[in-house]
Structure formats: structure tokens, C-alpha cells
Design a protein around this motif. Sequence first.
Motif, PDB file in Angstrom:
ATOM      1  N   LYS A   1       0.873  -1.177   0.000  1.00 20.86           N
ATOM      2  CA  LYS A   1       0.000   0.000   0.000  1.00 20.86           C
ATOM      3  C   LYS A   1       0.897   1.210   0.000  1.00 20.86           C
ATOM      4  N   ILE A   2       0.608   2.124  -0.920  1.00 22.88           N
ATOM      5  CA  ILE A   2       1.436   3.330  -0.977  1.00 22.88           C
ATOM      6  C   ILE A   2       1.073   4.211   0.202  1.00 22.88           C
ATOM      7  N   ILE A   3       2.028   4.495   1.037  1.00 24.82           N
ATOM      8  CA  ILE A   3       1.688   5.398   2.129  1.00 24.82           C
ATOM      9  C   ILE A   3       2.423   6.731   2.032  1.00 24.82           C
TER      10      ILE A   3
ATOM     11  N   CYS B   1     -10.772  -4.578   2.397  1.00 21.98           N
ATOM     12  CA  CYS B   1     -10.704  -4.931   3.804  1.00 21.98           C
ATOM     13  C   CYS B   1     -12.037  -5.512   4.231  1.00 21.98           C
ATOM     14  N   ILE B   2     -12.009  -6.726   4.718  1.00 18.60           N
ATOM     15  CA  ILE B   2     -13.255  -7.353   5.128  1.00 18.60           C
ATOM     16  C   ILE B   2     -13.338  -7.468   6.637  1.00 18.60           C
ATOM     17  N   SER B   3     -12.598  -6.634   7.318  1.00 23.17           N
ATOM     18  CA  SER B   3     -12.651  -6.673   8.770  1.00 23.17           C
ATOM     19  C   SER B   3     -14.013  -6.214   9.241  1.00 23.17           C
ATOM     20  N   LYS B   4     -14.501  -6.829  10.308  1.00 17.15           N
ATOM     21  CA  LYS B   4     -15.824  -6.470  10.819  1.00 17.15           C
ATOM     22  C   LYS B   4     -15.762  -5.275  11.758  1.00 17.15           C
ATOM     23  N   ASP B   5     -14.636  -4.645  11.788  1.00 17.37           N
ATOM     24  CA  ASP B   5     -14.463  -3.459  12.628  1.00 17.37           C
ATOM     25  C   ASP B   5     -15.528  -2.417  12.279  1.00 17.37           C
ATOM     26  N   VAL B   6     -16.015  -1.714  13.305  1.00 17.70           N
ATOM     27  CA  VAL B   6     -17.080  -0.741  13.046  1.00 17.70           C
ATOM     28  C   VAL B   6     -16.600   0.409  12.190  1.00 17.70           C
ATOM     29  N   ARG B   7     -15.312   0.653  12.231  1.00 19.18           N
ATOM     30  CA  ARG B   7     -14.800   1.771  11.469  1.00 19.18           C
ATOM     31  C   ARG B   7     -14.654   1.444   9.998  1.00 19.18           C
ATOM     32  N   ASN B   8     -14.825   0.178   9.680  1.00 21.04           N
ATOM     33  CA  ASN B   8     -14.573  -0.228   8.301  1.00 21.04           C
ATOM     34  C   ASN B   8     -15.871  -0.284   7.496  1.00 21.04           C
ATOM     35  N   PRO B   9     -15.945   0.489   6.441  1.00 19.68           N
ATOM     36  CA  PRO B   9     -17.129   0.376   5.584  1.00 19.68           C
ATOM     37  C   PRO B   9     -17.185  -1.025   4.995  1.00 19.68           C
ATOM     38  N   GLN B  10     -18.298  -1.706   5.215  1.00 18.56           N
ATOM     39  CA  GLN B  10     -18.354  -3.091   4.772  1.00 18.56           C
ATOM     40  C   GLN B  10     -18.513  -3.162   3.254  1.00 18.56           C
ATOM     41  N   PRO B  11     -17.772  -4.021   2.640  1.00 23.20           N
ATOM     42  CA  PRO B  11     -17.846  -4.089   1.183  1.00 23.20           C
ATOM     43  C   PRO B  11     -19.093  -4.841   0.722  1.00 23.20           C
ATOM     44  N   SER B  12     -19.507  -4.545  -0.487  1.00 21.03           N
ATOM     45  CA  SER B  12     -20.679  -5.234  -1.020  1.00 21.03           C
ATOM     46  C   SER B  12     -20.252  -6.547  -1.659  1.00 21.03           C
ATOM     47  N   GLU B  13     -21.243  -7.334  -2.057  1.00 25.27           N
ATOM     48  CA  GLU B  13     -20.958  -8.634  -2.658  1.00 25.27           C
ATOM     49  C   GLU B  13     -20.088  -8.497  -3.897  1.00 25.27           C
ATOM     50  N   GLU B  14     -20.457  -7.532  -4.724  1.00 26.55           N
ATOM     51  CA  GLU B  14     -19.718  -7.412  -5.983  1.00 26.55           C
ATOM     52  C   GLU B  14     -18.290  -6.983  -5.719  1.00 26.55           C
TER      53      GLU B  14
ATOM     54  N   LEU C   1      -2.804 -10.849  14.154  1.00 27.11           N
ATOM     55  CA  LEU C   1      -3.767 -10.146  14.986  1.00 27.11           C
ATOM     56  C   LEU C   1      -5.044  -9.892  14.218  1.00 27.11           C
ATOM     57  N   ASP C   2      -6.144  -9.996  14.959  1.00 32.91           N
ATOM     58  CA  ASP C   2      -7.421  -9.737  14.305  1.00 32.91           C
ATOM     59  C   ASP C   2      -7.837  -8.280  14.404  1.00 32.91           C
ATOM     60  N   THR C   3      -7.400  -7.635  15.446  1.00 30.78           N
ATOM     61  CA  THR C   3      -7.841  -6.240  15.629  1.00 30.78           C
ATOM     62  C   THR C   3      -6.820  -5.296  15.034  1.00 30.78           C
ATOM     63  N   ILE C   4      -7.323  -4.183  14.599  1.00 31.67           N
ATOM     64  CA  ILE C   4      -6.446  -3.194  13.974  1.00 31.67           C
ATOM     65  C   ILE C   4      -6.429  -1.960  14.859  1.00 31.67           C
ATOM     66  N   ASP C   5      -5.220  -1.500  15.143  1.00 28.97           N
ATOM     67  CA  ASP C   5      -5.097  -0.329  16.017  1.00 28.97           C
ATOM     68  C   ASP C   5      -5.499   0.939  15.300  1.00 28.97           C
ATOM     69  N   ASP C   6      -5.259   2.033  15.989  1.00 32.66           N
ATOM     70  CA  ASP C   6      -5.657   3.300  15.408  1.00 32.66           C
ATOM     71  C   ASP C   6      -4.744   3.751  14.294  1.00 32.66           C
ATOM     72  N   GLU C   7      -3.539   3.273  14.331  1.00 34.43           N
ATOM     73  CA  GLU C   7      -2.693   3.620  13.204  1.00 34.43           C
ATOM     74  C   GLU C   7      -1.667   2.520  12.973  1.00 34.43           C
ATOM     75  N   ILE C   8      -1.279   2.429  11.728  1.00 39.75           N
ATOM     76  CA  ILE C   8      -0.277   1.428  11.368  1.00 39.75           C
ATOM     77  C   ILE C   8       0.786   2.139  10.561  1.00 39.75           C
ATOM     78  N   ALA C   9       2.005   2.035  11.006  1.00 41.49           N
ATOM     79  CA  ALA C   9       3.132   2.660  10.289  1.00 41.49           C
ATOM     80  C   ALA C   9       2.889   4.145  10.103  1.00 41.49           C
ATOM     81  N   GLY C  10       2.328   4.748  11.105  1.00 42.01           N
ATOM     82  CA  GLY C  10       2.118   6.181  11.004  1.00 42.01           C
ATOM     83  C   GLY C  10       0.960   6.576  10.112  1.00 42.01           C
ATOM     84  N   VAL C  11       0.201   5.610   9.672  1.00 39.55           N
ATOM     85  CA  VAL C  11      -0.917   5.920   8.789  1.00 39.55           C
ATOM     86  C   VAL C  11      -2.212   5.767   9.575  1.00 39.55           C
TER      87      VAL C  11
ATOM     88  N   LYS D   1      -8.055   5.034   9.061  1.00 32.68           N
ATOM     89  CA  LYS D   1      -9.116   5.185   8.060  1.00 32.68           C
ATOM     90  C   LYS D   1      -8.600   4.963   6.647  1.00 32.68           C
ATOM     91  N   PHE D   2      -7.282   5.088   6.479  1.00 33.85           N
ATOM     92  CA  PHE D   2      -6.733   4.778   5.166  1.00 33.85           C
ATOM     93  C   PHE D   2      -6.445   3.296   5.006  1.00 33.85           C
TER      94      PHE D   2
END
Lengths: 206, 698
Positions: free
Chosen positions: B57-59, B136-149, B170-180, B183-184
Motif C-alpha cells: 500500500k502506498i503510504i 478490507c473485510i474486517s468487521k471493525d465498526v470503522r470499516n465500511p463493509q464491502p458489497s458482494e460485488e 492479529l485480528d484487531t487493527i489499532d488506530d494507526e499502522i506505520a504512522g498511517v 481510516k486509510f
Amino acid sequence: MANPEEEEGEEEKYESFLSRVRRTVYVDELTPHASKSVVESAFSQFGTVKEVIFLPNYLGPKELPTGVLIEMESEQKAKAVIETVSQFPFMVAGMPRPVRASAARPAMFSDRPKKPGRRIQFRWVDPSDDEFDKAQRVKRLVRKHTAEAAFMIKKQLEEAEELAKQQSETVTTHHKKFELIDKLTHDGVAQELAGRYNMKCGPPYR
Amino acid sequence: MEKKSDPLPFKWGKRRGPCVENEDVQYYESFTYGGCEYCLYDCVSVGDSPRVFFVGKIIKMWEYTDQRQDPRRVELLWFFKPSELSVYLEGVGDVLANELFLASGSGLGLTNENLLGIDITLLHQEAISGKCRVLCISKDVRNPQPSEEELKSADFLFHRTYDVGTSEILDTIDDEIAGVDVKFIFNRRKASALQKVATDIQGTVDSLKPNHPSTSGSVMQNARNASDLPGHKQLARKQPALAEERFNKDSGRLDGELDRLSASGSRRNDCHGRKDQDDEVRKQLAKQKQRCSKDSHCVDDMLQKKRRLDGSPQKIRRKDGRKDIEPIRRDEIVGRSRLAEERRSNEFYGLDVMPLKKPRLDGSVAVSDGKRRETQNISHDGKKDMQGMRRDVMVEKSRLAGERCSKDYYMPQKKLELNGSAVVSDGRKDPRDNVTRGEVYSKKPRFTDKNQDLRIPRCSEGKETRHVRFAEGQETRPATEKGLIKKPSPDCKISKHSEEKSLTNADYRRQYRVSEVTQKPNVSWEEDLRDAEGKGTLVVLRNLDPSYTSSEVENIVYSALNEQCTARMIERTPATIPHIGEALVIFETMDAARRVIRRLHEGCLLLPNGRVLVATSAKVNPPAMPSLPFPGHINIQRRGKRSAAVTSHCSQGNNIEFEMGMEWWLHLRIYKQIWKSIYERQIEEKKKLQLDVQPKNT
């Protein structure tokens, strides 16, 4: 139960089949471009070839090298073939990829007679059976294994191609160098230079 | 800023604010390379060979302004492939076929700085080869769930991370990863991207709008010319069509719409009658988009003469975040149809969505995946009609998540594709890469060969002999019927003693007779085989004992499934799995074949040694002569002389040929070891599932 005559007949047939197997060499890594006559003449260097059977590749990857069953006169001849081919790279109809030879096995003959005295039993295991789950798992395992093997074969073929490419490059480079030098000597350039530098130059390469 | 000496054109996009730490650094938000636009936080694939590729992922993206070599850089946050984490994945359940793991934590392997804009032919492993879609198919509330297509069109999925510091999944994602900011990391709402794409499409369609009804016919006639205009036309037409369908569902005007479509479609008769598939596809799309909110097609709405929705496009657009899918999906579909026509794969498979030639739309990288996927789909589709409907669905979605598809038609795929990463890597090839195209085309001959095979009229002799064989079988049947009680009724269970005996009696008697009959040579087998494949009566039975003979297989099929067949065991060679026996079986009718497959799929036929049979519809290699040179055979053109004819010989040790031969031996040796360990493991795995033909329970 079983007719004793028939059983005997079966056993005889199977025995003669087995001796045939022992006389046969299984050769693979063969180029698909090789024809039956090419193969025959190649292996007749070892002795008379009684029969050449090409094994069809129905389900494997298309680029798979061909496999061939070569029946020789006797078991010793067959063994000799296998030994020689395993010691020296034997190249058929092209180089430098050598073929591979090994002793043939009954499972390699699609027209084999059945093993005498074998009785196959079977049982249906259905959803109501408590072993059904296990049976389903077996099926899944089989599929997995088949897939794994298919994948591995693909990898093998890929690597073979890479190796071939590499070798071809090396050969071309070598050949170029050779040609270069050859040309020099051919044109007499090398001689001239040698004269100027007061060096000896070997006799013109011919 | 453009680089002058670039083989592929590179151009930076939007600038960012100045960098505080280093005044020689200029950050950007996007760049265009090779006609493809890469934005910040897009996912890209790095490396161009099918074996060596990585997803990142380009950060960050920036350029050094201090006159150094290779001033353009990107920083990539890596995704790990399951194969790279196999050690840590043991015990972790359910890894999907195209799942990736995002790197998190801190340490080596989290991110990398890569040179940007380098020639892909120079640094294969490190060059960015294209964009890819990682959802991203994480069920995290912050993640917009993708549609079937989205799910099905994504190249990869992820919901877990791999901490490079602690080596954990890990299943959970913190607030930031690698300084990103996280939400990205999650799926982006991308409202701005939609605006841009929407306006693009709008713009083109609007300009064409006045011509819409009257010239659509003539435009269709020109559909084959690869010009933009019809392309966009089609694009525009398809959008409204689909939009209409969706919107009309409630109002019940769906039929009307479809009629209109088919009417206009019938004008396009030059497109090889693919209209049916078109309609079908559209219907399916309509059905599938049921859940999609209506507002997503605001763009299309504007083009419609008839007003369906009340809301203005502007208002509606803001509601749902997943709208970008639709316009991009058009691209996919359109692009794919272009490929479809290029491949000219009509007739059988009905996979063509739209018979259109259209230059590749920018940003439609998914096209390359579709292309790849379709090739693979087509190349080993042994089933036809009944899978026809499902095939269309598959075409629509360019990627199937591993677990999601039913086994039935996943199996044929698995044969050649297997591992998620292997498949994916093929799809990764840059559409610009000529190699990819070459491969696509090289698959063509195989495909057309198959067509030709099937068109070969069946030799009457072959037919006769086969019938003779079966006739004989028929005659003998009544005799054995008495002794035969083993009907394959699903509920009948175990082989009790008496049943066994009578079975084997009949078995034996039948064997005796059958073995006589099958003494005939295999000459007609080849023809039968090709015929059967064409008619769909060919089945592969797996997991037999490798030492069984063809006639034994025929008997097994007869006694267990009560079907007549001809079988041929496939020889066990070093190129086939030694512990799984396979046989090609030809049935008389397609129904019989399907019945057998279904029966063996639903129930389990258990043979000695715990072998449960697996049956699939077979696809065999065509008997075509190999056109490619055999790898490993080198021919040198000697200057002035013809290339020497090669006789078969043993190579002696004093030349280069010998050494190269040795290299081949080495290669074979290595693989022999590999195979040995694979087989050992497989046999172990099998042993663990011990199943006996004699039932254990009393």
C-alpha cells in the motif's frame, strides 16, 4: 466359488505380464517432438527394441515431457539401458536435456491384466452414517492432494523452462565468442596481430 | 514534472504541503505512470514474475529535489501472503485463497522505500507492475463493509494483520499502522474519486446525448471499430439499461425495459448473436444489485429520458459510500467485453458480456484480472449448459473468494490453478506487459483445437464397436441379474456377509465376461475419448487403488452405481501421484455421467484401504502436436553451415553439453526429493483418516 481353471489362466497371464514388465524400460523427460522411429533407433543402440509404447498425457499439464515404455529383448538388456542412461546423460533427438530411464512398473501399463485373486469390496457411506464426516474429509483430502501435485508439476515445468532459457543464453554467448575468435583467425587478423606483437599464434583453426 | 528519458511516461499529480523536516523533499498525493494513476493509499503490486510478487500500500510518495539519482520514491506498507507466513498460520483457521495480511507493529518488513518510475525491465523484483484491489473485510465498526460485488471483484482481501515485531497474527487493527491513520487502512469511502469518475462518464455521455435514440442503431453497427465513440456509447447505454432495470423493479416496468433493450439489441446482429448472454447478464446484474441503494446510479439517471427517481443526482450521491463501484464496474464489463471479442470465444461458453472493441479505460486495472481469470475459466471449462448460468455470474465477478464458490465448478479450476497465490500472481501481470498478451493468445490454440476436435464427425466404426461392447454387456446382464443384489440405493449400507458373497459371485462372473470383451485394441479409445469429452460424458474417477485395471474400474462403476461405462486407468508415472489412482470413464449419456458425479459427491463410496472415490467431470488435453520447442533442446545456427542433425547419444564428459546435461540431472534430483517428501506427507495425512470398508460399528 472361483473356477480353478480360470484362476490359473489369470495367474499365468499375470505372470507373463510381469515378465514383460521386467523387460521394459520407462523413459521420460522425452521431447514430445520425438517420433516412434526416432526413439526406436535411439535405443536400438542398446539392443533390439521389441516394442515402443507412448504414454498419453490426458490430465497433466500440456508442457509435460513425454513418457515412453520401451520393451527390450530381455531383462538384462533392460537393466543395461537403465544403468547406462543413469550414468551418462543420454540425449535423444536434441541436446542437452537428457532423458531419464527407470524400471517399468505394472501401474504404467494401461492394458494390464488384473491381479489374480483380487476381490474388491465396497460400501456406501451416506450422510446418515456416522463415518460420513470422515469420508467427506477423505474426499477433500484427495482433492487437495491432486491440486498440490498439479501445482508442483507446474512449478517443476516452470523451473525447467528457466533452466532451458539460462542454458540457451550461455550457449549463445559461448557460441558468439567462439565465432568471434574463429572469424579472427579465419580472416588472418590474428596472425597479423601476432606478427606485429612478435608473438606466436597457433595454426589457423580449421 | 516529467522525466525525459523514461521508457514509460511518468507524471506527478497533486502536490502536498512542503515538507518540514527536509526542504529537498516534495510530497505528492498521486502520480501517473504508464497511463495508470496511483493515488496515496492505493495498493500496488511489485515485481512482475508470477512467482515473485508482492502487494503493498502506498503510504508516501515523494521526490528529492536535490539532483540525486532516482529522486522519486514511494514508501510501501507491505501485505504478506499466506505462503510467507505459513509458520505463523499454523493453528490459525480459515485462510482464504486470496487473503493477505497487513503488516503492522514495528520492525523489519513493515514498510519499504522503493524507487519509482524505474524501468520494469531493469529491476524486475522491485518495479511496480500495477495496481491491485485489496479489500478490507474486517468487521471493525470503522470499516465500511464491502458489497458482494466488491468482494468478488477484489483481487485480494484482508482482515488480519501480521505484527512484524512480535510475529503474531492479529485480528484487531489499532488506530494507526506505520504512522498511517487507520481510516486509510480500511475501505475508503472515496467520495471524491466517485465525483471524478462520475463526471467523466457524465461528460462523455452528455455530449452524446442528443444522438442517443436515433443513432444508437448505427452506432452499434460500428461497434466493431475500435473507436472511442461507440465505446462510450455502449458504456452509456449499458448504464442506463442497468439503472433502469434496477429502478424499475418496483415499478414493474422491468419487462418493458428489457424489451426495449432486446429490440435495440437485435439490431446488433453482427455481434455473433451474443445478445442472449447480454440480456442474461443484465438480468443478473439487475438481480444482484437488488441490495444496492438506488442512489448509486444517479449518474445513469441523468441520461434517462424517463424520470424514475425523484431525488436529484446531487442529493443522492452523498448518501452511500460504495458508489464508486458502479462506474468502475462498467469499465470492467466493457473492458472485458473488448477482451472477449479479441479472443473470439463465442459458441460454447457464452462468457462474452458485450461484443465491443474499446480501448482500455484509465484506471480499469481490474480488466487485466478479468482477462486472466476468464482465460483460465475458459481454458478448463468442461461443463456447459447447466453451468451456463453460473458461468455468467463468474464472468461478472472477476474473482471468487475461495470458500465462497460451490465445489462443483471450483474443482475444475483447482486442477490447474490451485493455490490462491499462484492464481493471483498470474492475474498480477501488467496489462502493458506483452508477455501477458502472449500467454492469453497462446491459450487460444488449445481452445480452438478443442473446438475442432469436437467437430470431427464421429467415426461410424467407433460407434459401432462401442455399441457392440455394450450390447454384449446387455446380453450378459440378465444372466447376472439374479446374482446381483447390490443396488446402489442410498440407504443401503453395509456389505453383510451374504451380500458380499453374492456380490463377488456376480462380480466375478461379470469380470470374466467383461475381460473377454475388452481385449480389443485401444485405437478407437482415442476417438471415444474425444467424443465423450465433447458430449460431456467423460468423468475422472480419483482415489482408486493405482493397481486396479480398467476393467475393474468398469466393474466397480457397474456394481456400485449401476451404470455401464468404459474406463481406462491412467498410468502411474513419475509425473503422477503414485498413491492416488485415476481413471477416465466414459458413460453413455451425459445424464448418466452427471448422475454418477452427483451421487459420488453427495454420498461416499468407500473402497478397500479407506479409499473414498472422488469424481469430477473431465477435461483432457487435446492431441495436438506440440508447437513450442521442447525446453532444454538447443539448436545453434552455425555460420554458413546447416545446423547439425542431432543423433541420440550419450554425452561424454569432455564438453559443455555434458555439463549442461548434468544441470538437468540436478534439476531432476531436486524435484525427486521434493516429490518424495510431498508424497510422504500426503500418505501420512491419508493414514490419519482411517476408514475401513468393513464397518466398525456392530
